[in-house]
Design an enzyme around this catalytic site. Structure first.
Site, PDB file in Angstrom:
ATOM      1  N   CYS A  88     -21.751   2.997  -2.457  1.00 58.57           N
ATOM      2  CA  CYS A  88     -22.327   2.170  -3.512  1.00 58.57           C
ATOM      3  C   CYS A  88     -23.441   1.273  -2.924  1.00 58.57           C
ATOM      4  O   CYS A  88     -24.479   1.768  -2.515  1.00 58.57           O
ATOM      5  CB  CYS A  88     -21.240   1.363  -4.209  1.00 58.57           C
ATOM      6  SG  CYS A  88     -21.734   0.779  -5.849  1.00 58.57           S
ATOM      7  N   HIS A 175     -17.346   5.355  -5.829  1.00 60.70           N
ATOM      8  CA  HIS A 175     -16.312   4.826  -4.941  1.00 60.70           C
ATOM      9  C   HIS A 175     -15.286   5.915  -4.610  1.00 60.70           C
ATOM     10  O   HIS A 175     -14.379   6.172  -5.406  1.00 60.70           O
ATOM     11  CB  HIS A 175     -15.621   3.624  -5.592  1.00 60.70           C
ATOM     12  CG  HIS A 175     -16.488   2.419  -5.669  1.00 60.70           C
ATOM     13  ND1 HIS A 175     -16.622   1.530  -4.621  1.00 60.70           N
ATOM     14  CD2 HIS A 175     -17.297   1.960  -6.661  1.00 60.70           C
ATOM     15  CE1 HIS A 175     -17.465   0.570  -4.965  1.00 60.70           C
ATOM     16  NE2 HIS A 175     -17.890   0.805  -6.191  1.00 60.70           N
ATOM     17  N   GLU A 177     -12.909   5.732  -2.551  1.00 62.68           N
ATOM     18  CA  GLU A 177     -11.625   5.145  -2.154  1.00 62.68           C
ATOM     19  C   GLU A 177     -10.667   4.914  -3.312  1.00 62.68           C
ATOM     20  O   GLU A 177      -9.475   4.671  -3.092  1.00 62.68           O
ATOM     21  CB  GLU A 177     -11.856   3.821  -1.414  1.00 62.68           C
ATOM     22  CG  GLU A 177     -12.384   2.682  -2.257  1.00 62.68           C
ATOM     23  CD  GLU A 177     -13.904   2.646  -2.410  1.00 62.68           C
ATOM     24  OE1 GLU A 177     -14.448   1.593  -2.764  1.00 62.68           O
ATOM     25  OE2 GLU A 177     -14.544   3.700  -2.164  1.00 62.68           O
ATOM     26  N   SER A 229      13.120 -15.050   7.678  1.00 57.57           N
ATOM     27  CA  SER A 229      13.344 -15.460   6.291  1.00 57.57           C
ATOM     28  C   SER A 229      14.107 -14.412   5.502  1.00 57.57           C
ATOM     29  O   SER A 229      14.656 -14.708   4.440  1.00 57.57           O
ATOM     30  CB  SER A 229      11.994 -15.709   5.603  1.00 57.57           C
ATOM     31  OG  SER A 229      11.286 -14.473   5.447  1.00 57.57           O
ATOM     32  N   SER A 234       8.722 -10.752   8.182  1.00 57.14           N
ATOM     33  CA  SER A 234       9.512 -11.319   9.280  1.00 57.14           C
ATOM     34  C   SER A 234      10.636 -10.377   9.689  1.00 57.14           C
ATOM     35  O   SER A 234      11.018 -10.313  10.868  1.00 57.14           O
ATOM     36  CB  SER A 234      10.059 -12.694   8.909  1.00 57.14           C
ATOM     37  OG  SER A 234      11.091 -12.611   7.948  1.00 57.14           O
ATOM     38  N   SER A 235      11.178  -9.613   8.745  1.00 59.95           N
ATOM     39  CA  SER A 235      12.248  -8.663   9.065  1.00 59.95           C
ATOM     40  C   SER A 235      11.734  -7.538   9.956  1.00 59.95           C
ATOM     41  O   SER A 235      12.404  -7.131  10.918  1.00 59.95           O
ATOM     42  CB  SER A 235      12.840  -8.074   7.780  1.00 59.95           C
ATOM     43  OG  SER A 235      13.468  -9.077   6.999  1.00 59.95           O
TER      44      SER A 235
END
Length: 519
Positions: A88, A175, A177, A229, A234-235
């Site tokens: 584009c 586009h 994508e 948390s 975080s896991s």
């Protein structure tokens, strides 16, 4: 790491001119098994040279080449003799900078269009194909630079696809994508694989091995702290670092009393019991409810919850004498949005690095193993590391937890009521196969009372509001059109099973004007 495949070796650089789809380009290329990074278009030439890409993609933009003369690709793009794909606006600045012309289009195109390929190319394949594409432009190319030829056109856009095969320069006015461009993924694959010569090394197994090696090298024999948390990021960090450094990792899980039903026990079950991760669980519910007493303002509540987390985390971390690193679940969109990038150097943690704001005198080096990954990649490696799917694919949960889903003052009684109502809601969504269709669903406690009838008695109890939305990017959202019979079952169960609730409502507000969360 010489004995293993480094998935960062063969890579693509995306220069961002401010398009709304730039991150989507990056995700598509990553999904094709090729590592890529996104830099702002005005990045220093040294950064591009240091990155050493195999090819460069120029993104779209709201700019116009004949008005925004400074919004252009750096000269190193052309001096590098690397393959270039302009999308584009990226195509327009490619043309403009190489001696062609761009002008305001008489026929602007927004939405679905059909491109007819008029010549064979390595980007699109054979001539004579009809391509369904997604257009979004008000300007268009009107004269090509030397060496280029037209590869595709629409009825109103004569330069829809262009190519200079000798220099491996390509431009598309649409586009590729987005999913609306049917063969867009194949075009991007042709560019990164065939034209740029990249392999398919960016896959979960290689990513995990690389991250483990990097973490071990960075940390050495030091100890690492992680605020766990129970959220996805975080896991995954916890699972990854446990595999990388084992007992050198200590997770601190602060149970605020504002989590969902049994969430604290589930976190401990998953990490401490089944995976053997060292987790310190801090039962801080009494502290949180005490500090939140009498507070109704949403922003005040957020600050209190965040600041208290910092205080508790700092208090617990000081008990671990040899801790040198703080691990965080920063992911790539966070890096892009802060205009940052990785430098491979440790940074001393400052207040802005953490949602709660850790104190300046907490001299810990920052470890961010996921900072190169998009959210979908984080989920993929989480599954590969053995985390349960219901943890990896669960809906977003706010940092302050139920504290911002209880309107007004946060009381223990209200949190207990909301926890049960929310659990019934989500249980029914799972049972009816609706949970995965919804981007985010949750219950909200309203601190108003409504008259009801329980048995033969008059009741005067609280109200629960249910929220469910569908969204792609969480910037805009539509309310979920829930089957009435499912809503009826949820309402009946909540009123019958949760003491203190006499009425259930369903929120049908879109975003905008409403926000997804109520506070």
């Amino acid at each position: 790491m010489n004995h293993k495949t480094d998935p960062h070796q063969q890579k693509i650089l995306i220069l961002d001119f401010g398009a709304q789809y730039t991150q989507l380009i990056g995700r598509c290329i990553r999904e094709l098994g090729v590592y890529c990074e996104i830099y702002p278009y005005d990045v220093a030439a040294e950064r591009i040279a240091e990155f050493a890409p195999r090819g460069i993609v120029l993104s779209g933009s709201h700019a116009s080449t004949y008005e925004d003369h400074a919004t252009k690709a750096p000269e190193i793009v052309f001096e590098s003799e690397l393959p270039v794909l302009g999308i584009c606006y990226g195509m327009q600045t490619l043309v403009s900078q190489l001696g062609g012309s761009v002008e305001h289009a008489d026929h602007q195109e927004y939405g679905q269009a059909t491109v007819s390929t008029t010549a064979e190319s390595r980007l699109t394949g054979e001539s004579g194909k009809a391509l369904d594409v997604w257009m979004s432009h008000g300007d268009q190319v009107c004269a090509l630079p030397d060496g280029f030829k037209v590869i595709g056109e629409t009825s109103t856009c004569p330069y829809a696809i262009i190519a200079d095969e000798q220099r491996k320069y390509y431009g598309v006015q649409f586009h590729p994508e987005v999913t609306h461009t049917v063969e867009g993924r194949q075009m991007l694959s042709s560019f990164v694989h065939e034209i740029c010569g990249c392999g398919n090394d960016w896959v979960a197994t290689n990513i995990i091995e690389n991250l483990i090696d990097s973490a071990r090298l960075q940390v050495g024999d030091d100890h690492v702290l992680l605020g766990l948390s129970g959220g996805v990021d975080s896991s995954v960090v916890a699972a990854l670092l446990h595999r990388a450094i084992g007992d050198q990792l200590t997770c601190i899980f602060v149970d605020t009393g504002l989590l969902r039903l049994n969430e604290g026990d589930q976190v401990m079950e998953t990490f401490a019991k089944h995976m053997g991760v060292k987790v310190i669980r801090v039962d801080a519910a009494d502290e949180y409810f005490s500090h939140l007493k009498g507070i109704s303002d949403p922003e005040q509540k957020r600050k209190i919850i965040g600041n208290l987390f910092v205080k508790i985390f700092e208090r617990e971390s000081r008990k671990i004498a040899n801790a040198r690193w703080l691990a965080q679940g920063t992911i790539y969109p966070d890096v892009i949005e802060s205009a940052g990038n990785k430098h491979g150097k440790a940074k001393v943690i400052k207040s802005h690095h953490n949602v709660g704001g850790l104190p300046d005198d907490m001299e810990l080096n920052l470890l961010e193993p996921l900072r190169d990954l998009f959210k979908d990649e984080v989920r993929t490696i989480g599954l590969e590391l053995g985390l349960p799917a219901n943890m990896i694919f669960r809906h977003p949960f706010p940092g302050p937890g139920l504290g911002v889903r209880i309107l007004g003052e946060v009381k223990r009684e209200f949190a207990d009521i909301l926890r049960l109502a929310d659990a019934i809601y989500l249980e029914e969504l799972y049972a009816n196969g609706l949970y995965d269709e919804i981007s985010q669903a949750f219950a909200v406690f309203l601190p108003v009372k409504s008259v009801g009838v329980v048995g033969d008695n008059r009741a005067y109890d609280y109200v629960i509001a249910l929220r469910a939305v569908e969204t792609v990017d969480f910037m805009t959202a539509n309310w979920k059109h829930m089957p009435y019979e499912v809503l009826g079952t949820i309402s009946n169960r909540i009123i019958n099973e949760v003491r203190g609730i006499s009425r259930v409502t369903y929120d049908i507000s879109g975003k905008p004007p409403a926000t997804i969360e109520w506070e």
